[in-house]
Motif scaffolding. Structure first.
Motif, PDB file in Angstrom:
ATOM      1  N   ASN A  96     -10.891   3.624 -30.708  1.00 14.57           N
ATOM      2  CA  ASN A  96     -11.355   3.376 -29.634  1.00 14.57           C
ATOM      3  C   ASN A  96     -12.648   4.211 -29.645  1.00 14.57           C
ATOM      4  O   ASN A  96     -11.797   5.262 -29.642  1.00 14.57           O
ATOM      5  N   ALA A  97     -13.866   4.133 -29.805  1.00 14.15           N
ATOM      6  CA  ALA A  97     -14.310   5.816 -30.044  1.00 14.15           C
ATOM      7  C   ALA A  97     -14.700   6.366 -28.415  1.00 14.15           C
ATOM      8  O   ALA A  97     -14.320   7.521 -28.617  1.00 14.15           O
ATOM      9  N   GLY A  98     -13.774   5.669 -27.377  1.00 12.51           N
ATOM     10  CA  GLY A  98     -14.032   6.433 -25.810  1.00 12.51           C
ATOM     11  C   GLY A  98     -15.756   6.739 -25.429  1.00 12.51           C
ATOM     12  O   GLY A  98     -15.870   6.562 -24.502  1.00 12.51           O
ATOM     13  N   TYR A  99     -16.268   5.357 -25.276  1.00  8.46           N
ATOM     14  CA  TYR A  99     -17.022   5.561 -25.107  1.00  8.46           C
ATOM     15  C   TYR A  99     -17.988   4.359 -23.708  1.00  8.46           C
ATOM     16  O   TYR A  99     -17.123   3.340 -24.020  1.00  8.46           O
ATOM     17  N   GLY A 100     -18.222   5.398 -22.440  1.00  8.11           N
ATOM     18  CA  GLY A 100     -18.044   4.013 -21.514  1.00  8.11           C
ATOM     19  C   GLY A 100     -19.316   3.266 -21.351  1.00  8.11           C
ATOM     20  O   GLY A 100     -20.369   3.173 -22.722  1.00  8.11           O
ATOM     21  N   ALA A 101     -19.647   2.187 -20.650  1.00  9.16           N
ATOM     22  CA  ALA A 101     -20.634   1.140 -20.717  1.00  9.16           C
ATOM     23  C   ALA A 101     -21.745   2.253 -20.468  1.00  9.16           C
ATOM     24  O   ALA A 101     -21.967   3.391 -19.741  1.00  9.16           O
ATOM     25  N   SER A 102     -22.530   2.100 -21.454  1.00  9.10           N
ATOM     26  CA  SER A 102     -24.202   2.657 -21.012  1.00  9.10           C
ATOM     27  C   SER A 102     -25.104   1.724 -22.626  1.00  9.10           C
ATOM     28  O   SER A 102     -25.521   1.437 -22.923  1.00  9.10           O
ATOM     29  N   SER A 103     -26.374   2.710 -22.039  1.00 12.23           N
ATOM     30  CA  SER A 103     -27.695   1.294 -23.372  1.00 12.23           C
ATOM     31  C   SER A 103     -28.233   2.042 -24.074  1.00 12.23           C
ATOM     32  O   SER A 103     -29.153   2.785 -24.143  1.00 12.23           O
ATOM     33  N   ASN A 104     -27.222   3.050 -25.131  1.00  6.38           N
ATOM     34  CA  ASN A 104     -27.691   3.935 -26.085  1.00  6.38           C
ATOM     35  C   ASN A 104     -28.299   3.366 -27.181  1.00  6.38           C
ATOM     36  O   ASN A 104     -27.313   2.843 -28.121  1.00  6.38           O
ATOM     37  N   ASP A 105     -29.250   3.342 -27.730  1.00 11.58           N
ATOM     38  CA  ASP A 105     -30.340   2.262 -28.413  1.00 11.58           C
ATOM     39  C   ASP A 105     -29.778   2.429 -29.885  1.00 11.58           C
ATOM     40  O   ASP A 105     -29.754   1.608 -30.943  1.00 11.58           O
ATOM     41  N   ASN A 106     -28.868   3.526 -30.359  1.00  6.00           N
ATOM     42  CA  ASN A 106     -29.021   3.666 -31.275  1.00  6.00           C
ATOM     43  C   ASN A 106     -27.285   3.295 -32.066  1.00  6.00           C
ATOM     44  O   ASN A 106     -26.638   3.496 -32.883  1.00  6.00           O
ATOM     45  N   LEU A 107     -26.576   3.327 -30.982  1.00  5.23           N
ATOM     46  CA  LEU A 107     -25.396   2.144 -31.009  1.00  5.23           C
ATOM     47  C   LEU A 107     -25.101   1.189 -31.069  1.00  5.23           C
ATOM     48  O   LEU A 107     -25.624   0.432 -30.178  1.00  5.23           O
ATOM     49  N   ALA A 108     -24.233   0.900 -31.618  1.00  3.68           N
ATOM     50  CA  ALA A 108     -23.797  -0.033 -31.187  1.00  3.68           C
ATOM     51  C   ALA A 108     -23.152  -1.299 -30.034  1.00  3.68           C
ATOM     52  O   ALA A 108     -22.482  -0.590 -29.477  1.00  3.68           O
ATOM     53  N   PRO A 109     -23.425  -2.305 -29.897  1.00  2.00           N
ATOM     54  CA  PRO A 109     -23.328  -2.792 -28.346  1.00  2.00           C
ATOM     55  C   PRO A 109     -21.246  -2.875 -28.832  1.00  2.00           C
ATOM     56  O   PRO A 109     -21.152  -2.717 -26.867  1.00  2.00           O
ATOM     57  N   SER A 141     -15.917   0.005 -36.653  1.00  2.00           N
ATOM     58  CA  SER A 141     -15.977  -0.678 -37.432  1.00  2.00           C
ATOM     59  C   SER A 141     -16.585   0.396 -38.120  1.00  2.00           C
ATOM     60  O   SER A 141     -17.881   0.742 -37.773  1.00  2.00           O
ATOM     61  N   THR A 142     -16.810  -0.174 -39.502  1.00  2.00           N
ATOM     62  CA  THR A 142     -18.000   0.097 -40.765  1.00  2.00           C
ATOM     63  C   THR A 142     -18.793  -0.615 -40.180  1.00  2.00           C
ATOM     64  O   THR A 142     -19.950  -0.140 -39.960  1.00  2.00           O
TER      65      THR A 142
END
Length: 217
Positions: free
Chosen positions: A140-153, A162-163
């Motif tokens: 787990n990369a440790g991200y919380g819920a957000s709407s970062n367009d460059n990151l996988a949902p 994952s790759t």
């Protein structure tokens, strides 16, 4: 990790000595830590130092030293681009190859964006930097819920890395590159969109993307 990136993980005594005598300037600071330009041997390196309470290594304090590959990020290249469409396709290919090298070493970057890609315009070399959010596949990369367009949902909100999650981010950057073309490549545009598919299994592997880019290179 990739190419000449993250090579040395520092223990406390090494870090103390480096901070005392080797710091040249502060390069930047983010949520997880700060980056310092330091003297390393006969050259320069980047010291990534975690903020208190943040751990991206097995050591305490958490610190990573990586090669200093310059300040010319992909974002700056595209903002000031004088590259031809053919050169931009070549840049896309080299970006995919650089990220593939990270994966070949068993890591997922988890923060791929234009400011974390450095381009040497003289040689065309592409280097991936800032591995503060990197992890092994399935972690787990440790991200919380957000709407970062460059990151996988799937990694936003706590999913495992994952790759394919890195592929999503590469696709986002390929779209940025395509936007800067005088005559945008329909092949590159289709590839970028496919790499940003909502479902990870629908995204092409980087090896397939590299093959496709080689064919239009």
């Amino acid at each position: 990790m990739a190419q000449e990136s993250e090579k040395f993980v520092l223990e406390a005594e090494q870090l103390e000595e480096l901070l005392r005598s080797g710091v040249k300037e502060k390069l930047g600071e983010g949520v997880s830590g700060k980056a310092l330009l330091v003297r390393w041997g006969e050259g320069d390196a980047v010291l990534k130092l975690a903020h208190s309470g943040v751990s991206f290594t097995d050591f305490n304090p958490a610190a990573i030293v990586c090669s200093f590959v310059g300040r010319n990020t992909l974002g700056k290249v595209l903002e000031n681009s004088k590259l031809s469409d053919k050169e931009l396709v070549r840049l896309s290919l080299r970006l995919c190859v650089a990220v593939q090298e990270v994966h070949d070493k068993g890591y997922i970057h988890n923060d791929l964006m234009d400011v974390n890609v450095v381009v040497d315009e003289a040689t065309g070399r592409v280097s991936i930097i800032d591995f503060g959010n990197a992890c092994r596949p399935g972690q787990n990369a440790g991200y919380g819920a957000s709407s970062n367009d460059n990151l996988a949902p799937e990694i936003l909100g706590g999913g495992s890395s994952s790759t394919a999650s890195d592929v999503f981010s590469v696709g986002f950057m390929l779209g940025q590159i395509c936007d800067e073309m005088a005559r945008p490549s329909s092949e590159l545009r289709r590839l970028a969109r496919k790499m940003q598919s909502a479902k990870p299994r629908q995204r092409p592997a980087l090896s397939a993307a590299i093959k496709r880019l080689n064919s239009c290179h």
